[in-house]
Write a protein that holds these residues in place. Structure first.
Motif, PDB file in Angstrom:
ATOM      1  N   MET A 127      17.140  12.882  43.490  1.00 39.87           N
ATOM      2  CA  MET A 127      18.256  12.663  42.584  1.00 39.87           C
ATOM      3  C   MET A 127      18.009  11.393  41.780  1.00 39.87           C
ATOM      4  O   MET A 127      17.011  10.691  41.969  1.00 39.87           O
ATOM      5  N   ASP A 128      18.975  11.071  40.857  1.00 35.16           N
ATOM      6  CA  ASP A 128      18.905   9.831  40.088  1.00 35.16           C
ATOM      7  C   ASP A 128      19.747   8.772  40.781  1.00 35.16           C
ATOM      8  O   ASP A 128      20.874   9.051  41.224  1.00 35.16           O
ATOM      9  N   LEU A 129      19.212   7.560  40.855  1.00 35.85           N
ATOM     10  CA  LEU A 129      19.940   6.422  41.393  1.00 35.85           C
ATOM     11  C   LEU A 129      20.509   5.638  40.220  1.00 35.85           C
ATOM     12  O   LEU A 129      19.764   5.227  39.311  1.00 35.85           O
ATOM     13  N   LEU A 130      21.849   5.423  40.207  1.00 38.25           N
ATOM     14  CA  LEU A 130      22.492   4.661  39.148  1.00 38.25           C
ATOM     15  C   LEU A 130      23.171   3.446  39.774  1.00 38.25           C
ATOM     16  O   LEU A 130      24.108   3.580  40.567  1.00 38.25           O
ATOM     17  N   LEU A 131      22.687   2.260  39.440  1.00 39.14           N
ATOM     18  CA  LEU A 131      23.266   1.000  39.889  1.00 39.14           C
ATOM     19  C   LEU A 131      23.961   0.348  38.702  1.00 39.14           C
ATOM     20  O   LEU A 131      23.431   0.357  37.578  1.00 39.14           O
ATOM     21  N   GLU A 132      25.132  -0.245  38.931  1.00 36.17           N
ATOM     22  CA  GLU A 132      25.932  -0.768  37.830  1.00 36.17           C
ATOM     23  C   GLU A 132      26.499  -2.129  38.200  1.00 36.17           C
ATOM     24  O   GLU A 132      26.951  -2.346  39.326  1.00 36.17           O
ATOM     25  N   CYS A 133      26.432  -3.061  37.221  1.00 38.43           N
ATOM     26  CA  CYS A 133      27.018  -4.387  37.376  1.00 38.43           C
ATOM     27  C   CYS A 133      27.710  -4.753  36.064  1.00 38.43           C
ATOM     28  O   CYS A 133      27.051  -4.799  35.007  1.00 38.43           O
ATOM     29  N   ILE A 134      29.040  -5.009  36.128  1.00 39.16           N
ATOM     30  CA  ILE A 134      29.795  -5.397  34.943  1.00 39.16           C
ATOM     31  C   ILE A 134      30.453  -6.734  35.268  1.00 39.16           C
ATOM     32  O   ILE A 134      31.152  -6.866  36.278  1.00 39.16           O
ATOM     33  N   ALA A 135      30.213  -7.721  34.391  1.00 42.27           N
ATOM     34  CA  ALA A 135      30.665  -9.083  34.673  1.00 42.27           C
ATOM     35  C   ALA A 135      31.546  -9.583  33.543  1.00 42.27           C
ATOM     36  O   ALA A 135      31.405  -9.183  32.386  1.00 42.27           O
ATOM     37  N   SER A 136      32.460 -10.494  33.892  1.00 42.73           N
ATOM     38  CA  SER A 136      33.289 -11.177  32.908  1.00 42.73           C
ATOM     39  C   SER A 136      32.779 -12.593  32.748  1.00 42.73           C
ATOM     40  O   SER A 136      31.978 -13.083  33.555  1.00 42.73           O
ATOM     41  N   GLY A 137      33.273 -13.270  31.713  1.00 39.20           N
ATOM     42  CA  GLY A 137      32.868 -14.650  31.481  1.00 39.20           C
ATOM     43  C   GLY A 137      32.980 -14.988  30.018  1.00 39.20           C
ATOM     44  O   GLY A 137      33.065 -14.114  29.147  1.00 39.20           O
ATOM     45  N   VAL A 138      33.004 -16.263  29.706  1.00 39.46           N
ATOM     46  CA  VAL A 138      33.036 -16.766  28.330  1.00 39.46           C
ATOM     47  C   VAL A 138      31.969 -17.839  28.205  1.00 39.46           C
ATOM     48  O   VAL A 138      32.026 -18.845  28.917  1.00 39.46           O
ATOM     49  N   ARG A 187      19.947   2.986  50.243  1.00 41.73           N
ATOM     50  CA  ARG A 187      19.352   3.833  51.286  1.00 41.73           C
ATOM     51  C   ARG A 187      19.075   5.213  50.686  1.00 41.73           C
ATOM     52  O   ARG A 187      19.949   5.797  50.043  1.00 41.73           O
ATOM     53  N   VAL A 188      17.874   5.719  50.936  1.00 37.59           N
ATOM     54  CA  VAL A 188      17.471   7.020  50.423  1.00 37.59           C
ATOM     55  C   VAL A 188      17.490   8.021  51.573  1.00 37.59           C
ATOM     56  O   VAL A 188      16.758   7.862  52.562  1.00 37.59           O
ATOM     57  N   LYS A 189      18.342   9.019  51.499  1.00 38.05           N
ATOM     58  CA  LYS A 189      18.383  10.123  52.451  1.00 38.05           C
ATOM     59  C   LYS A 189      17.767  11.345  51.785  1.00 38.05           C
ATOM     60  O   LYS A 189      17.470  11.339  50.583  1.00 38.05           O
ATOM     61  N   ALA A 190      17.579  12.426  52.574  1.00 36.46           N
ATOM     62  CA  ALA A 190      16.937  13.609  52.005  1.00 36.46           C
ATOM     63  C   ALA A 190      17.530  14.858  52.625  1.00 36.46           C
ATOM     64  O   ALA A 190      17.623  14.964  53.863  1.00 36.46           O
ATOM     65  N   ALA A 191      17.928  15.795  51.782  1.00 37.89           N
ATOM     66  CA  ALA A 191      18.206  17.148  52.252  1.00 37.89           C
ATOM     67  C   ALA A 191      16.868  17.782  52.629  1.00 37.89           C
ATOM     68  O   ALA A 191      15.792  17.299  52.227  1.00 37.89           O
ATOM     69  N   PRO A 192      16.848  18.851  53.390  1.00 41.52           N
ATOM     70  CA  PRO A 192      15.566  19.451  53.790  1.00 41.52           C
ATOM     71  C   PRO A 192      14.720  19.853  52.584  1.00 41.52           C
ATOM     72  O   PRO A 192      15.241  20.340  51.567  1.00 41.52           O
ATOM     73  N   SER A 233      26.974  -5.017  48.152  1.00 43.63           N
ATOM     74  CA  SER A 233      27.479  -3.662  48.358  1.00 43.63           C
ATOM     75  C   SER A 233      26.306  -2.791  48.749  1.00 43.63           C
ATOM     76  O   SER A 233      25.143  -3.233  48.755  1.00 43.63           O
ATOM     77  N   SER A 234      26.567  -1.543  49.119  1.00 41.70           N
ATOM     78  CA  SER A 234      25.498  -0.624  49.497  1.00 41.70           C
ATOM     79  C   SER A 234      25.713   0.701  48.788  1.00 41.70           C
ATOM     80  O   SER A 234      26.822   1.033  48.366  1.00 41.70           O
ATOM     81  N   GLN A 235      24.627   1.464  48.710  1.00 38.98           N
ATOM     82  CA  GLN A 235      24.690   2.753  48.014  1.00 38.98           C
ATOM     83  C   GLN A 235      23.668   3.682  48.636  1.00 38.98           C
ATOM     84  O   GLN A 235      22.545   3.272  48.957  1.00 38.98           O
ATOM     85  N   MET A 236      24.065   4.948  48.849  1.00 42.90           N
ATOM     86  CA  MET A 236      23.174   5.970  49.386  1.00 42.90           C
ATOM     87  C   MET A 236      22.880   6.981  48.285  1.00 42.90           C
ATOM     88  O   MET A 236      23.763   7.366  47.520  1.00 42.90           O
ATOM     89  N   VAL A 237      21.611   7.437  48.228  1.00 41.65           N
ATOM     90  CA  VAL A 237      21.195   8.420  47.242  1.00 41.65           C
ATOM     91  C   VAL A 237      20.248   9.398  47.918  1.00 41.65           C
ATOM     92  O   VAL A 237      19.505   9.029  48.844  1.00 41.65           O
ATOM     93  N   LEU A 238      20.293  10.656  47.483  1.00 42.57           N
ATOM     94  CA  LEU A 238      19.425  11.677  48.055  1.00 42.57           C
ATOM     95  C   LEU A 238      18.091  11.718  47.325  1.00 42.57           C
ATOM     96  O   LEU A 238      18.017  11.491  46.103  1.00 42.57           O
TER      97      LEU A 238
END
Length: 1174
Positions: free
Chosen positions: A273-284, A343-348, A265-270
């Motif tokens: 700011m804070d970058l929050l990445l999340e991974c939730i998995a199932s399994g036994v 990907r990191v973008k920036a406001a002025p 997957s992809s994610q854009m952040v300015l």
């Protein structure tokens, strides 16, 4: 112990100070200037619908600016709306809803314009939004059916609020849902189950949304779970089983991702700011999550893990944080990973923000507006709020992209310029005015300021000024002509003088001079240099036991002209000095140290100019905290594994763990020690007994003491079984002559092995070997009645419960009750051994007459009388025991020379038998006891007196005393001398051979048998001859310094002098000395008396006057003295008559017998001599 570096805020303040030095010069408010925005609302302005709306806009300028607003880029006519008003002397809008209206009607984009005749300044475009907290839509939720071990997502889908609400999950009874790595809430608010377990049905699940502005919580209808399982029993003991899933019949599965879906997957952040990445998995079993960055490491200073490692947060993101991140989910069945492209973008953001430009007529200048962003922002210039392209042309102005250049500026060039830089992620708006002035230099600060600084510090001397053209500034010290710049000095654009390191010689008067073509101005600053504050004895790190007293030192040296304050911090927070603490100028004392006192202590020594800090760590050794989270695993019929999490050891390592258990059948609530384990383990296998409902707790032990017990574990009952042992300590004893009581120690809960524990009691006569009698007993005793006297029985006690009987018991021999013996010892013979002992011999009784177990033969004897006349004796009976079946014995500790009587009995467990025939015997003379109260006295240095009393126990007829004594001096011992005395003599005087040696005396009484016990005493040590004289001298000196004593002595001396003068005159004239009696009593014919009532000094009376002096042998001797008046006295006190004539004796005359009987060795002192004449 450590000297603390300056706190971080000091460095931050220094950076701000450096920035202020390079800031633009401000125009004084009394001069004409264009508007400047000083305060405005945030760009995204969210308001509470229950309050009035406030949109801020404030500005300064000369003349004062006027304000107007646009809404959605159109002029906002305030006068037409009665709810809207503008604050006086401000552009702030107030929208009042007290009289009604909907706040949502005023949502939009607002911009403020501040204008005066020199230009117009603009605020940011302020987006006004009204906070929203919509209700949850009504819905009926069916129970969620899921197979045990399967993954599950409970969606929250909160209503869209502004700002977004805070999401949390609770039960419908408002109990929080316990979250762990298996069950947790995602960032989107959904509740994720990596695998569902049967216990998840025990509660329902409700999503809650808390809205910020309204402070309300809205609750969604709860979800109810129905878990399908292969094992319907929710055995709590299986929760922490190491193989919990297989124990419950749940199939194990490899991990799969529940969020995000797929493998990438992809994610854009300015930027910023804070970058929050999340991974939730199932399994036994439940998978573990780990995070990585491709081609590099995670930024450790900015990255932190959240939500049981399921989320990675990177704060204050910058361009270098872009790249590929991946999370790895793994369990014992396998692993998968998901890649996230960031990907990191920036406001002025500003590179070079435009600043106000102040020019003199004809000067050149420029405005620069540089910004960066991603994508690259565009720059738009405006003047007085209008696009620069539509403004009137100005030949002195040239636009070159992000820069405006001014040449040969004139008064007409005054205006406010706006730079707007923007991209798709935001915009920046900056105002900068151009002001054209002709102003001579002026100083803006008070004159002759006093600045006090600390030696060796960096300091700044401010000299705020203004002028146009901008003046040049120079600094001088103590009126000297050289300009201060370079080396230790540095002058900044705003006129401040920095001294990089202050020295003592830098103290003095500093003058700043500002000059331009229109004139000059100057100001003075006086600089004083002070010594630094230093802690020269810092507090030291200490390790102490709880309850002791600790002292932290902090001794400070500071400049005496500055006021010193010493304060303390604990863990970098101000310390509250309570009742157990004592704060002094140079120390802090803590009494009865407790665990809460542990931490870092910082001594802060501060003056109004500087401070010094020193930190020490106080470590408190305390009892460990209780263990927690007890878990039972590996459950078996006779064992279980107990695991716990150790508590804090409070700085003293844990040495042991004590495991205790409690059962609820035999002794509920009573805890017993089960086992003990080393402090290095936190898991142990416990051996268990059948049919016990166990509950465990753990106690930690260290050198300081024991912790509080942990909270109990859950209960675990073992299955039952027949007893594996029988009761111990089985006995059979009679309590009466016709019974036998069978007793045993009852079995405890860990040996019962089953319900309804009881005892099968069997008994039979040992000799007859009859059939066994038996009875079932629930207690711990049974009484067999109607038994013969003292016969042996075979006894067996067997344990039994509902699961069966215990092993075959051992046979124990018991006896029925005893009766008193029927016979007494016969043919008792006595033989006197010595004066204090006799020998006994007797015939033993027949065993059938004992009627029990023969314990002993016993002799009762008493002293009937003494052979000494008139000596009282105690006839108290005494006894001597002879254990076992024996025919002889010895009785000792008798009194000599006495008549005794004696009887014999035989004794069994019931008591004494009949007494034998009384026998009489007499003890012969013995040696006496020691003489009583032996006293040694030393009245003088020539003799020693001895006294004593007769012995307490003569033990016969006394024939005398024997005294032995020997002289000794240190280690030298003389020849022993022996003396014999008659029995009636109790005194003796020893003549000393010399006054230095001491004597040791040994005295004993004797009878015809011999000398008795001796008593020894020593003569006292010879007195220190210098001591009495010294003591007397000190006492005399003390009295002689008293005022009353001096006055008394002067009066007595004057009186004696007068008497002596009168006597001398009378004797020289040979006249009469008139004397009148106190009473008119006629004189006797023998009295030498003249007719005129005077004594005549005849020749036989004219004898030398006698005095007295102490001789060496202690007797009083008379000596001649010309001025003695002794012989004139006849006994009686001297008196004066009413006319003042002396009618009594001049002194007291002692009788000869009394004088000779005085054996005092005390020397006559001058004081006594004076009293003898008084």
């Amino acid at each position: 112990m450590a000297r603390q570096p300056p706190p971080p805020w000091v460095h931050a303040a220094f950076l701000l100070w450096l920035l202020s030095l390079s800031g633009a010069i401000e125009i004084p408010m009394d001069l004409s200037q264009p508007p400047t925005i000083t305060k405005q609302s945030v760009k995204d302005h969210i308001v509470d619908p229950r309050d009035n709306i406030l949109i801020e806009c404030e500005a300064k300028g000369n003349p004062a600016p006027s304000f107007h607003w646009t809404r959605n880029s159109r002029f906002f006519n305030i006068a037409k709306d009665p709810r809207v008003s503008m604050r006086r002397r401000s552009g702030t809008l107030v929208i009042d809803f007290r009289s009604g209206g909907r706040p949502e009607e005023y949502e939009g984009e607002y911009q403020c314009f501040a204008r005066n005749k020199f230009g117009t300044a603009l605020s940011n475009r302020i987006r006004l939004q009204v906070s929203k907290s919509p209700l949850w839509p009504k819905e009926n939720l069916d129970p969620v059916v899921v197979q045990e071990g399967a993954p599950l997502t409970l969606q929250c889908n909160p209503p869209p609020g502004l700002p977004s609400p805070v999401i949390f999950w609770m039960s419908s009874s408002m109990e929080p849902i316990t979250q762990d790595k298996r069950v947790s809430q995602g960032h989107n608010g959904d509740l994720y189950f990596s695998n569902v377990m049967l216990q998840d049905m025990q509660t329902d699940y409700s999503c809650n949304a808390r809205f910020h502005f309204t402070h309300t919580i809205q609750q969604k209808n709860p979800f109810t779970l129905k878990v399908l399982t292969n094992n319907p029993y929710n055995d709590s003991s299986l929760r922490n089983h190491p193989d919990m899933y297989s124990a419950r019949g749940v199939a194990e599965r490899t991990p799969s991702f529940m969020y995000p879906q797929g493998t990438a997957s992809s994610q854009m952040v300015l930027r910023g700011m804070d970058l929050l990445l999340e991974c939730i998995a199932s399994g036994v079993p439940t998978p573990d999550i780990a995070w990585y960055k491709k081609g590099g490491d995670l930024p450790s200073h900015k990255a932190k893990f959240e939500n049981f490692n399921k989320a990675l947060r990177i704060t204050n993101v910058s361009e270098e944080d872009s790249g590929e991140y991946f999370c790895l989910a793994s369990n014992k069945m396998g692993s998968i990973r998901h890649t996230i492209s960031v990907r990191v973008k920036a406001a002025p953001y500003w590179l070079d923000e435009p600043k106000n430009l102040i020019l003199a007529p004809g000067e050149d200048g420029r405005l620069v507006c540089r910004a960066n962003g991603n994508p690259k922002p565009t720059v738009q210039w405006m003047v007085n709020g209008e696009p620069l392209q539509s403004a009137p042309p100005n030949p002195n102005r040239e636009v070159a992209g992000d820069t405006i250049i001014f040449r040969d500026t004139q008064i007409s060039s005054r205006a406010v310029y706006q730079c707007n830089t923007s991209n798709e992620h935001g915009y920046l708006l900056a105002n900068a005015f151009v002001s054209v002035l002709d102003v001579p230099p002026r100083m803006l600060s008070p004159r002759n300021q006093l600045i006090r600084v600390i030696l060796y510090n960096r300091t700044r001397l401010d000299c705020p000024f203004f002028g146009s053209p901008i003046p040049t500034l120079r600094w001088f010290k103590n009126g000297q002509g050289s300009n201060l710049d370079g080396g230790n000095y540095h002058v900044y654009e705003n006129g401040s003088l920095e001294i990089k390191m202050i020295r003592k010689e830098d103290q003095g008067i500093y003058t700043c001079v500002a000059t331009n073509i229109l004139g000059k101005a100057e100001n003075q600053v006086r600089l004083e240099v002070k010594d630094p504050t230093r802690i020269f004895r810092m507090p030291e790190d200490q390790v102490v036991k709880r309850g002791t007293t600790v002292q932290l030192e902090c001794r400070v040296k500071h400049d005496p002209s500055l006021k010193l304050t010493v304060s303390w911090l604990k863990d970098d927070e101000p310390l509250h000095v309570g009742n157990r603490m004592k704060k002094e100028d140079d120390s802090l004392t803590i009494f009865g140290v407790a665990e809460r006192d542990q931490g870092s202590y910082t001594c802060v020594a501060s003056t109004e100019l500087d401070q010094d800090l020193a930190k020490a760590q106080l470590t408190v050794l305390g009892r460990p905290d209780r263990p927690r989270d007890l878990e039972l695993t590996d459950l078996a019929e006779r064992s279980v594994r107990l695991t716990w999490i150790p508590g804090d050891d409070n700085n003293s390592p844990i040495t042991d763990y004590v495991v205790q258990f409690e059962e609820d059948q035999f002794q509920p609530g009573v805890w017993h020690d089960h086992s003990k384990f080393p402090g290095s383990v936190n898991s142990a296998v416990l051996q268990l007994s059948p049919y016990v409902n166990y509950q465990f707790r753990v106690i930690a032990v260290n050198e300081v003491g024991s912790s509080h017990p942990s909270l109990p574990s859950e209960r675990y009952r073992t299955s039952g079984a027949p007893p594996e042992s029988n009761p111990a300590d089985v006995k059979g004893e009679g309590t009466r002559k016709n019974n036998m009581e069978i007793t045993w120690t009852p079995m405890n809960a860990t040996s019962a092995f089953g319900p309804n524990l009881r005892y099968i009691v069997k008994w039979r006569r040992r000799e007859t070997r009859d059939t066994w009698n038996n009875v079932t007993v629930w207690g711990s005793r049974y009484v067999v009645g109607q038994t013969p006297v003292y016969v042996p029985y075979e006894i067996r006690v067997q344990a039994e419960n509902d699961f069966g009987k215990g092993p075959e018991p051992d046979t124990v021999i018991g006896y029925s009750g005893e009766d008193y013996p029927r016979a007494a010892p016969t043919d008792v013979k006595i033989r006197v051994l010595n004066s204090t002992a006799i020998s006994l011999q007797w015939n033993r009784v027949y065993s059938d007459t004992v009627q029990g177990q023969l314990r002993e033969y016993r002799a009762y004897y008493w002293r009937e009388s003494s052979l000494l006349k008139n000596l009282w004796v105690s006839q108290k009976r005494q006894q001597a025991s002879f254990p076992g079946d024996r025919p002889r014995g010895v009785v000792g500790r008798l009194f000599p020379y006495s008549n005794y009587k004696l009887e014999m009995v035989v004794v069994n467990g019931r008591g004494d038998g009949p007494r034998s025939e009384t026998k009489e015997f007499t003890t012969p003379e013995g040696v006496p006891s020691a003489p009583r109260r032996f006293r040694v006295r030393q009245p003088n240095l020539e003799t020693i007196n001895l006294e004593w009393d007769h012995p307490e126990h003569p033990n016969g007829i006394l024939v005398g005393y024997t005294l032995k004594y020997v002289a000794f001096n240190g280690t030298k011992v003389g020849k022993q001398i022996a003396e014999s005395f008659s029995p009636n003599q109790t005194k003796f005087t020893v003549q000393r051979a010399d006054p230095v040696s001491r004597y040791r005396f040994t005295l004993s009484a004797r009878t015809q048998v011999g000398n008795g016990e001796a008593v020894t005493e020593e003569s006292p040590a010879p007195p220190n001859e210098a001591t009495p004289t010294a003591a007397y001298t000190n006492n005399q000196a003390d009295i002689a310094t008293q005022g009353w004593f001096i006055g008394l002595m002067c009066a007595i001396a004057l009186l004696v002098l007068i008497l002596l003068i009168v006597c001398f005159i009378k004797r020289s004239r040979g006249g009469k000395y008139p004397v009148r009696e106190k009473k008119d009593v006629p004189l006797g014919p023998e009295d030498p008396k003249e007719d005129d009532g005077s004594f005549d000094y005849s020749d036989e009376d004219n004898k030398p006057l006698q005095g007295s002096q102490t001789s060496l042998d202690g007797t009083i001797k008379q000596q001649e003295s010309d001025d003695s008046l002794v012989d004139y006295g006849e006994g009686g006190e001297g008196q004066f008559n009413e006319d003042g004539s002396f009618i009594g004796q001049y002194t007291v005359k002692k009788d000869k017998e009394e004088t000779e009987g005085n054996e005092s060795s005390e020397a006559t002192s001058p004081v006594n001599a004076i009293y003898s004449l008084a």
